[in-house]
Design a protein around this motif. Structure first.
Motif, PDB file in Angstrom:
ATOM      1  N   LEU A  21       0.829  -1.208   0.000  1.00 58.61           N
ATOM      2  CA  LEU A  21       0.000   0.000   0.000  1.00 58.61           C
ATOM      3  C   LEU A  21       0.863   1.258   0.000  1.00 58.61           C
ATOM      4  CD1 LEU A  21      -1.909  -2.283   0.922  1.00 58.61           C
ATOM      5  CD2 LEU A  21      -2.872  -0.717   2.618  1.00 58.61           C
ATOM      6  N   PRO A  22       1.000   1.936  -1.159  1.00 61.55           N
ATOM      7  CA  PRO A  22       1.758   3.184  -1.195  1.00 61.55           C
ATOM      8  C   PRO A  22       0.964   4.372  -0.679  1.00 61.55           C
ATOM      9  CG  PRO A  22       0.943   2.685  -3.377  1.00 61.55           C
ATOM     10  CD  PRO A  22       0.547   1.532  -2.497  1.00 61.55           C
ATOM     11  N   GLY A  23      -0.344   4.202  -0.559  1.00 61.73           N
ATOM     12  CA  GLY A  23      -1.216   5.285  -0.104  1.00 61.73           C
ATOM     13  C   GLY A  23      -2.575   4.722   0.228  1.00 61.73           C
ATOM     14  N   ALA A  24      -3.613   5.457  -0.106  1.00 58.74           N
ATOM     15  CA  ALA A  24      -4.973   5.117   0.299  1.00 58.74           C
ATOM     16  C   ALA A  24      -5.424   3.743  -0.158  1.00 58.74           C
ATOM     17  CB  ALA A  24      -5.940   6.167  -0.248  1.00 58.74           C
ATOM     18  N   ALA A  25      -6.028   3.006   0.768  1.00 60.13           N
ATOM     19  CA  ALA A  25      -6.771   1.785   0.465  1.00 60.13           C
ATOM     20  C   ALA A  25      -8.145   2.009   1.069  1.00 60.13           C
ATOM     21  CB  ALA A  25      -6.090   0.561   1.080  1.00 60.13           C
ATOM     22  N   ALA A  26      -9.127   2.286   0.222  1.00 58.55           N
ATOM     23  CA  ALA A  26     -10.440   2.693   0.725  1.00 58.55           C
ATOM     24  C   ALA A  26     -11.553   1.911   0.045  1.00 58.55           C
ATOM     25  CB  ALA A  26     -10.645   4.192   0.485  1.00 58.55           C
ATOM     26  N   GLY A  27     -12.644   1.695   0.777  1.00 58.31           N
ATOM     27  CA  GLY A  27     -13.805   1.014   0.228  1.00 58.31           C
ATOM     28  C   GLY A  27     -13.450  -0.352  -0.321  1.00 58.31           C
ATOM     29  N   ALA A  34      -9.422   3.236   4.921  1.00 59.69           N
ATOM     30  CA  ALA A  34     -10.742   3.728   5.311  1.00 59.69           C
ATOM     31  C   ALA A  34     -11.802   2.856   4.640  1.00 59.69           C
ATOM     32  CB  ALA A  34     -10.921   5.185   4.884  1.00 59.69           C
ATOM     33  N   THR A  35     -12.851   2.539   5.385  1.00 67.02           N
ATOM     34  CA  THR A  35     -13.933   1.777   4.768  1.00 67.02           C
ATOM     35  C   THR A  35     -14.723   2.667   3.823  1.00 67.02           C
ATOM     36  OG1 THR A  35     -15.394   2.212   6.655  1.00 67.02           O
ATOM     37  CG2 THR A  35     -14.081   0.186   6.705  1.00 67.02           C
ATOM     38  N   GLY A  36     -15.059   3.873   4.260  1.00 64.40           N
ATOM     39  CA  GLY A  36     -15.649   4.877   3.379  1.00 64.40           C
ATOM     40  C   GLY A  36     -17.126   4.734   3.070  1.00 64.40           C
ATOM     41  N   TYR A  37     -17.711   3.561   3.266  1.00 69.63           N
ATOM     42  CA  TYR A  37     -19.081   3.316   2.807  1.00 69.63           C
ATOM     43  C   TYR A  37     -20.109   4.227   3.481  1.00 69.63           C
ATOM     44  CZ  TYR A  37     -17.168  -0.851   0.597  1.00 69.63           C
ATOM     45  OH  TYR A  37     -16.429  -1.705  -0.190  1.00 69.63           O
ATOM     46  N   ALA A  38     -19.956   4.455   4.767  1.00 71.64           N
ATOM     47  CA  ALA A  38     -20.933   5.278   5.482  1.00 71.64           C
ATOM     48  C   ALA A  38     -20.984   6.694   4.922  1.00 71.64           C
ATOM     49  CB  ALA A  38     -20.613   5.311   6.976  1.00 71.64           C
ATOM     50  N   ARG A  39     -19.879   7.158   4.352  1.00 71.50           N
ATOM     51  CA  ARG A  39     -19.823   8.519   3.814  1.00 71.50           C
ATOM     52  C   ARG A  39     -20.653   8.670   2.537  1.00 71.50           C
ATOM     53  NH1 ARG A  39     -15.966  11.519   6.380  1.00 71.50           N
ATOM     54  NH2 ARG A  39     -14.398  10.379   7.578  1.00 71.50           N
ATOM     55  N   ILE A  40     -20.913   7.552   1.864  1.00 71.70           N
ATOM     56  CA  ILE A  40     -21.688   7.632   0.621  1.00 71.70           C
ATOM     57  C   ILE A  40     -22.996   6.845   0.716  1.00 71.70           C
ATOM     58  CG2 ILE A  40     -19.733   8.138  -0.893  1.00 71.70           C
ATOM     59  CD1 ILE A  40     -19.573   5.161  -1.560  1.00 71.70           C
ATOM     60  N   GLY A  41     -23.389   6.528   1.928  1.00 69.61           N
ATOM     61  CA  GLY A  41     -24.686   5.897   2.138  1.00 69.61           C
ATOM     62  C   GLY A  41     -24.800   4.472   1.643  1.00 69.61           C
ATOM     63  N   SER A  77     -23.611   0.148   2.337  1.00 74.05           N
ATOM     64  CA  SER A  77     -23.368  -0.769   3.452  1.00 74.05           C
ATOM     65  C   SER A  77     -22.083  -1.581   3.329  1.00 74.05           C
ATOM     66  CB  SER A  77     -24.553  -1.734   3.595  1.00 74.05           C
ATOM     67  OG  SER A  77     -24.790  -2.404   2.359  1.00 74.05           O
ATOM     68  N   GLY A  78     -21.494  -1.624   2.130  1.00 75.16           N
ATOM     69  CA  GLY A  78     -20.253  -2.380   1.954  1.00 75.16           C
ATOM     70  C   GLY A  78     -20.396  -3.486   0.922  1.00 75.16           C
ATOM     71  N   ASP A  79     -19.308  -3.781   0.223  1.00 74.21           N
ATOM     72  CA  ASP A  79     -19.309  -4.843  -0.781  1.00 74.21           C
ATOM     73  C   ASP A  79     -17.936  -5.490  -0.857  1.00 74.21           C
ATOM     74  OD1 ASP A  79     -17.943  -2.767  -1.983  1.00 74.21           O
ATOM     75  OD2 ASP A  79     -19.266  -2.577  -3.708  1.00 74.21           O
ATOM     76  N   ALA A 102     -13.803  -3.844  13.649  1.00 71.02           N
ATOM     77  CA  ALA A 102     -14.451  -3.810  12.340  1.00 71.02           C
ATOM     78  C   ALA A 102     -15.692  -2.925  12.387  1.00 71.02           C
ATOM     79  CB  ALA A 102     -14.821  -5.228  11.899  1.00 71.02           C
ATOM     80  N   ARG A 103     -16.479  -3.047  13.435  1.00 78.95           N
ATOM     81  CA  ARG A 103     -17.677  -2.219  13.571  1.00 78.95           C
ATOM     82  C   ARG A 103     -17.313  -0.745  13.682  1.00 78.95           C
ATOM     83  NH1 ARG A 103     -22.211  -5.630  15.238  1.00 78.95           N
ATOM     84  NH2 ARG A 103     -21.428  -7.776  15.204  1.00 78.95           N
ATOM     85  N   GLU A 104     -16.280  -0.457  14.420  1.00 77.38           N
ATOM     86  CA  GLU A 104     -15.836   0.934  14.567  1.00 77.38           C
ATOM     87  C   GLU A 104     -15.462   1.529  13.210  1.00 77.38           C
ATOM     88  OE1 GLU A 104     -12.118   3.471  16.543  1.00 77.38           O
ATOM     89  OE2 GLU A 104     -12.281   1.306  16.882  1.00 77.38           O
ATOM     90  N   LEU A 105     -14.655   0.797  12.443  1.00 73.51           N
ATOM     91  CA  LEU A 105     -14.198   1.332  11.158  1.00 73.51           C
ATOM     92  C   LEU A 105     -15.311   1.409  10.136  1.00 73.51           C
ATOM     93  CD1 LEU A 105     -10.621  -0.185  10.690  1.00 73.51           C
ATOM     94  CD2 LEU A 105     -11.371   1.810  11.987  1.00 73.51           C
ATOM     95  N   MET A 106     -16.263   0.460  10.183  1.00 74.53           N
ATOM     96  CA  MET A 106     -17.391   0.506   9.250  1.00 74.53           C
ATOM     97  C   MET A 106     -18.347   1.653   9.598  1.00 74.53           C
ATOM     98  SD  MET A 106     -17.055  -1.739   6.823  1.00 74.53           S
ATOM     99  CE  MET A 106     -18.717  -1.826   6.139  1.00 74.53           C
ATOM    100  N   PHE A 107     -18.699   1.785  10.865  1.00 75.94           N
ATOM    101  CA  PHE A 107     -19.688   2.794  11.262  1.00 75.94           C
ATOM    102  C   PHE A 107     -19.153   4.222  11.153  1.00 75.94           C
ATOM    103  CE2 PHE A 107     -21.715  -0.481  14.390  1.00 75.94           C
ATOM    104  CZ  PHE A 107     -22.276  -1.150  13.316  1.00 75.94           C
ATOM    105  N   THR A 108     -17.869   4.421  11.453  1.00 74.49           N
ATOM    106  CA  THR A 108     -17.315   5.787  11.447  1.00 74.49           C
ATOM    107  C   THR A 108     -16.723   6.174  10.108  1.00 74.49           C
ATOM    108  OG1 THR A 108     -15.087   5.082  12.163  1.00 74.49           O
ATOM    109  CG2 THR A 108     -16.729   5.563  13.901  1.00 74.49           C
ATOM    110  N   ALA A 109     -16.280   5.190   9.327  1.00 73.29           N
ATOM    111  CA  ALA A 109     -15.601   5.441   8.042  1.00 73.29           C
ATOM    112  C   ALA A 109     -14.383   6.334   8.216  1.00 73.29           C
ATOM    113  CB  ALA A 109     -16.562   6.056   7.024  1.00 73.29           C
ATOM    114  N   GLU A 110     -13.798   6.310   9.418  1.00 72.68           N
ATOM    115  CA  GLU A 110     -12.657   7.181   9.675  1.00 72.68           C
ATOM    116  C   GLU A 110     -11.422   6.764   8.892  1.00 72.68           C
ATOM    117  OE1 GLU A 110     -10.570   6.724  13.530  1.00 72.68           O
ATOM    118  OE2 GLU A 110     -12.103   5.224  13.976  1.00 72.68           O
ATOM    119  N   ARG A 111     -10.562   7.727   8.692  1.00 71.72           N
ATOM    120  CA  ARG A 111      -9.288   7.495   8.016  1.00 71.72           C
ATOM    121  C   ARG A 111      -8.281   7.005   9.058  1.00 71.72           C
ATOM    122  NH1 ARG A 111      -6.276  11.812   4.052  1.00 71.72           N
ATOM    123  NH2 ARG A 111      -4.113  11.300   4.553  1.00 71.72           N
TER     124      ARG A 111
END
Length: 270
Positions: free
Chosen positions: A114-120, A141-148, A150-152, A168-177
């Motif tokens: 990972l040279p940088g972002a790994a998101a969604g 970042a999971t990112g899904y919560a930011r765009i409404g 649930s994840g795929d 896992a719940r923390e990162l999914m619900f908050t979508a934090e970086r």
């Protein structure tokens, strides 16, 4: 040896038993596109079955690993927005099975650099690999919560098995970086290295594993995968079967002889 992937959006080269697969849309932070993901599915399958390849190393060009799906094409704006629910469901299931599903199913060690972002979905691709090595400037970042959404691509399953249900719940619900240092601390990545050293260190790690006993590594991966869902007694039974099988290989005999002769073994995958 360079491999023709059919598109400039995905690069692939095989050297020293390592297939380096590079997502190559740096101007879009390696966001997924039909051409990129189509070629990626093909390379995962073909390199996974290639006897010249011992390890798959997946990385991204530029300053990102993969930023996930193309948000601009979401919300019904892209061609999939014209599909019926059933068509869209079948399409997504097919795409997931052929990408992260196929990556998890590969019976060779896999590494994400990972040279940088790994998101969604990009994070899901990284999690589908056996190991992850990140540059200091990388983040997840999971990112899904930011765009409404649930994840795929198996993100919830993969994340839960990597860092546990609570995290896992923390990162999914908050979508934090989550920066690289914290990623290593919570077990999201195996190690963090200087940005300038990422590709060299990731390749060196992949090369060292690729030079190992292929049949034993496959058996190890089977044991490790099964450890997630079978009981201890069954694990003991299957583990013993695989070890006895490995004990009859030429690689095992070569390793024992090399130990006696105090030299490095030359494994041949048989």
């Amino acid at each position: 040896m360079d491999i023709d992937t059919g598109t400039n959006e995905l690069l692939c080269a095989v050297h020293d038993g390592v297939a380096t697969i590079t997502l190559n849309r740096p101007e879009a932070r390696n966001a997924m596109s039909p051409d990129l993901t189509g070629a990626l599915r093909t390379q995962i399958k073909e390199r996974g079955n290639d006897p010249a390849v011992g390890v798959l190393l997946i990385t991204g060009a530029g300053t990102a690993f993969c930023s996930g799906g193309d948000v601009k094409g979401m919300g019904g704006r892209g061609p999939r927005g014209q599909m019926s629910f059933e068509e869209r469901l079948a399409d997504l299931r097919w795409r997931q099975t052929g990408l992260t599903g196929a990556l998890v199913a590969v019976r060779k060690p896999t590494i994400a650099a990972l040279p940088g972002a790994a998101a969604g979905a990009g994070l899901a691709i990284a999690l589908a690999c056996d190991m992850r090595i990140a540059a200091k400037s990388a983040f997840c970042a999971t990112g899904y919560a930011r765009i409404g959404l649930s994840g795929d691509y198996g993100i919830a399953w993969l994340l839960t098995r990597t860092i546990g249900s609570m995290r896992a719940r923390e990162l999914m619900f908050t979508a934090e970086r989550v920066d690289a240092e914290r990623c290593e601390r919570i077990g999201l990545v195996n190690r963090v290295v200087d940005d300038a050293r990422l590709q060299d260190e990731a390749f060196a790690l992949a090369k060292s594993i690729a030079g190992g006993p292929a049949l034993a590594l496959r058996a190890m991966k089977d044991n490790l995968d099964e450890a997630l869902h079978i009981d201890y007694g069954t694990a003991l039974h299957r583990e013993s079967e695989r070890l006895v099988g490995c004990s009859r290989t030429e690689d095992h005999k070569e390793a024992v002889q090399a130990f006696v002769e105090k030299r490095k073994p030359a494994f041949k995958g048989r």
